[in-house]
Write a protein that holds these residues in place. Structure first.
Motif, short mmCIF file in Angstrom:
data_model
loop_
_atom_site.label_atom_id
_atom_site.label_comp_id
_atom_site.label_asym_id
_atom_site.label_seq_id
_atom_site.Cartn_x
_atom_site.Cartn_y
_atom_site.Cartn_z
N UNK A 180 -9.36 -7.04 -8.49
CA UNK A 180 -9.62 -5.87 -7.65
C UNK A 180 -10.87 -6.11 -6.81
N UNK A 231 1.93 -10.63 -4.99
CA UNK A 231 1.13 -9.46 -4.67
C UNK A 231 0.83 -8.56 -5.86
N UNK A 232 0.85 -9.14 -7.05
CA UNK A 232 0.27 -8.42 -8.18
C UNK A 232 -1.25 -8.54 -8.03
N UNK A 233 -1.95 -7.51 -8.49
CA UNK A 233 -3.41 -7.51 -8.36
C UNK A 233 -4.02 -8.27 -9.53
N UNK A 280 -1.33 0.10 -1.79
CA UNK A 280 -1.38 -1.33 -1.55
C UNK A 280 -0.05 -2.02 -1.82
N UNK A 297 3.64 -3.36 -1.40
CA UNK A 297 4.28 -3.78 -0.15
C UNK A 297 5.16 -2.66 0.39
N UNK A 321 1.28 -3.26 -8.55
CA UNK A 321 1.76 -4.56 -9.02
C UNK A 321 3.19 -4.45 -9.57
N UNK A 322 3.41 -3.41 -10.36
CA UNK A 322 4.71 -3.29 -11.03
C UNK A 322 5.84 -2.99 -10.06
N UNK A 324 9.32 -7.80 6.28
CA UNK A 324 7.94 -8.19 6.36
C UNK A 324 7.78 -9.56 5.73
N UNK A 380 0.42 -12.19 -17.29
CA UNK A 380 0.94 -10.86 -16.95
C UNK A 380 2.45 -10.90 -16.78
N UNK A 422 5.92 -3.89 -6.96
CA UNK A 422 6.15 -5.14 -6.23
C UNK A 422 7.07 -6.08 -7.02
N UNK A 429 -7.16 2.99 -11.21
CA UNK A 429 -6.61 1.88 -12.00
C UNK A 429 -5.12 2.06 -12.25
N UNK A 442 -3.36 1.08 -9.02
CA UNK A 442 -3.45 -0.37 -8.82
C UNK A 442 -2.38 -1.10 -9.65
N UNK A 451 -0.70 -6.34 -18.60
CA UNK A 451 -0.94 -7.09 -17.36
C UNK A 451 -2.45 -7.04 -17.13
N UNK A 452 -2.95 -8.11 -16.52
CA UNK A 452 -4.40 -8.20 -16.28
C UNK A 452 -4.74 -7.48 -14.98
N UNK A 453 -5.64 -6.50 -15.07
CA UNK A 453 -6.05 -5.84 -13.83
C UNK A 453 -7.54 -6.04 -13.56
N UNK A 454 -8.28 -6.47 -14.56
CA UNK A 454 -9.73 -6.61 -14.39
C UNK A 454 -10.22 -7.78 -15.22
N UNK A 482 8.20 -9.84 -6.12
CA UNK A 482 7.08 -10.22 -5.23
C UNK A 482 5.84 -10.53 -6.08
#
Lengths: 395, 395
Positions: A241, A236-238, B340, B342, B307-308, A154, A307, B310, B300, B303, B237-240, A233
């Motif tokens: 949101x 493609x870490x979030x 989400x 990959x 990321x991890x 992909x 991160x 990936x 969360x 989500x 890691x930053x998620x929000x 990759x």
């Protein structure tokens, strides 16, 4: 033993350039006569040459040994959504010929991309010095590549899905070369680690910002691959949101906030009408709106890097592609957002721009095909001078 | 050679438990008489014993060789914001004695924590079989630990900053044992990799959700350390962006959204009045509001995991601590958010609950101190039976 010693001397010359016999004695720890006989064997193989050293005022000058860049070479390619980069890379890592062509059709048109690479390969091969052995054709792609068969699982930026790229290239080039396909982030980090901004460091994070955002990680001197070779990759870490839809289909990926399109939007332009070069020139001439937009993007870059350093604890973070080009402009906001990284990891990581810039993928791709001859100089050349063997190893 | 062979046999018994001599011949590839003589040497060292095998119907039964769990042992500890876990772990990884004590004072009170560990160490040591050699005292901490000196650079959940923890422990225990301090995520992933849910896999991601959220990564069979040993800080890691303030001082960390306090808040309780056990029991009795809150948190979790995976492309993702306990409840929302990731990485990663649960850190900590005797059984025991030597190796 002999093979390992030949390999050690050739590696030194390939990665660090010409050296006197005395340098080689010092670097390898072999004695003078061993270095002499290893050098002679490499000269016989055509891989290195000797020339008299410069007289330094005392004693006889030591001979200088140098890699012969036209003895063996690699055809290296870098496919991006806008263009195909190509280089003929000689032993020693010399870029003997570099070119970049815009796609003749859409990058989604796989046969057109294959055709363009095959044409460039023929052109570069025609210019190569007669007798120089082509060790292989290696292509960098912004996507998840299955090894060892070079199937592109992909590539969101190219819009590719399950493309048997290595196989298509093999057919298009008449099975003339061994073919390999690699991920652009992986090849980039290998290049910066071996020859670029991260030389000499063992823990490296590389991020390439372009239309897509790729990355690669070197951990304790080894490329991080993961279970299937798809690790790294970073695009493609979030980070947001519910944010903008990314090329991968999900929302709020880092790529959607720091990729070229996001930067173009941040400076108030329309990504369908402008490209990233417009932004780079606007910034260069001091356009305030562009600078402000780029700085805004810098916050997202810093946030994502925080991160990543928390996860990988690298010694060097190398920014390549657009991010490398715009780093000086982004620096204040990027640094401020990045300061959220945990203290112990933050104080160990140095943020730098790519040394190799847009050539990183070409340099990294070339090293994939140089690996065999560096490991076993004599054995590999014997194999490759036989055209049948050449075809088989490419199959 | 002999040393490597002894090591191979002892490792097998330590990690896989009792085996017949025939099993050992099959697993090691050594011949029957070599296995016999290696076994005899390990018996002489007191590390293993032999007992007659069970008659299987044909021929003479092969002797069963087993590790002697009371020959050597480790005192393992796990410091969390609420308690100190302790175990005496015998060769073979057997938990001979396990206990968990609430902090006598606040977890911020370093001398009190040191005291509690020293007391528990004395108590467990008093119960150990006379003659059993203590290989060391190893403590898991939720924070960044500098190696090899065991300085806790920073532990947000404990509120520690630059605490020379190993040194304090050494003083409190009278310099009697070698001391090591490790990060809880690192020790957890090592435990799950060697003895838990990820056994036999080479690429593993472990996440421990508690008051703090820690993690560890095994890449190609090796613990991911990074430049300074601080890698794997998944909780930060930053998620929000702009979200709730985390224990690390930044906003929007994963920990602030999925740590125990966030879960307690999500079910409509006040973290100052309830603890996570309340939530776990509410969920167990089917309280709808609690289930809905836990599911919300599951988004969360999914989500961040996307990321991890990936980034690390693991084969197994092991959820420990609170996240392991609540995983079945979170599963639907977690899986949906996680989708989400990959495709190529998602299809390779199996999500599982921790096998070892709250013992993971104790099991991982013990392995740190078993490493030497597994590497060199005879040499290590000789060293350790001399009390002077014991002190030196702990210094």
């Amino acid at each position: 033993m002999r093979r390992a010693n030949l390999s050690a001397v050739l590696r030194l010359l390939h990665f660090h350039g010409p050296a006197t016999r005395s340098d080689l004695v010092a670097s390898t720890g072999f004695n003078r006569s061993t270095v002499g006989s290893l050098t002679s064997e490499l000269v016989k193989l055509g891989l290195v040459r000797e020339r008299p050293g410069v007289f330094s005022g005392k004693g006889r000058p030591s001979n200088v040994v140098e890699p012969v860049s036209t003895s063996v070479h690699v055809l290296a390619f870098d496919v991006t959504p806008s263009s195909v980069g190509a280089a003929r890379v000689g032993l020693g890592g010399y870029l003997l010929q570099v070119r970049r062509r815009l796609h003749s059709a859409s990058p989604h048109d796989v046969p057109a991309v294959v055709d363009l690479i095959a044409t460039l390969a023929r052109e570069m091969q025609a210019k190569s010095v007669p007798g120089s052995v082509c060790l292989g054709l290696v292509v960098s792609v912004p996507g998840s590549v299955r090894q060892p068969d070079g199937l592109v699982r992909r590539s969101p930026p190219l819009g590719w899905h399950e493309v048997p790229f290595a196989e298509l290239l093999r057919d298009a080039t008449g099975h003339e070369y061994p073919i390999a396909v690699g991920n652009d982030g992986d090849l980039g980090v290998v290049a910066e680690y071996l020859r670029g901004a991260a030389q000499g460091q063992q823990d490296v994070l590389y991020v390439r910002g372009e239309v897509g955002v790729g990355g690669g990680v070197v951990v304790d001197g080894e490329l991080l691959k993961g279970a299937g070779g798809y690790a790294g990759e970073v695009g493609h870490i979030v980070v947001k949101p519910g944010g903008r839809v990314c090329s991968c289909g999900a929302r709020g990926c880092w790529e959607a906030e720091i990729g070229d399109a996001a930067i173009i939007r941040a400076v108030g332009r329309d990504p369908r009408e402008s490209d990233i070069e417009d932004v780079i020139s606007d910034v260069a001439i001091g356009n305030r709106r562009s600078i402000a937009g780029v700085r805004k993007t810098g916050e997202w870059v810093g946030l994502g890097l925080a991160s990543l350093v928390n996860l990988f604890n690298p010694r060097v973070v190398v920014l390549g592609g657009t991010l490398g080009a715009l780093y000086p402009t982004m620096e204040p906001t990027l640094a401020s957002a990045y300061s959220r990284a945990l203290g112990p990891v933050r104080e160990q990581a140095l943020l730098v721009r790519s040394d190799l810039g847009p050539d990183a993928q070409l340099v990294g791709a070339a090293e994939v095909a140089f690996a065999d001859v560096l490991e076993d100089p004599a054995g590999t050349l014997e194999g490759r001078s036989d055209p049948e063997q050449q075809m088989l190893s490419g199959a």
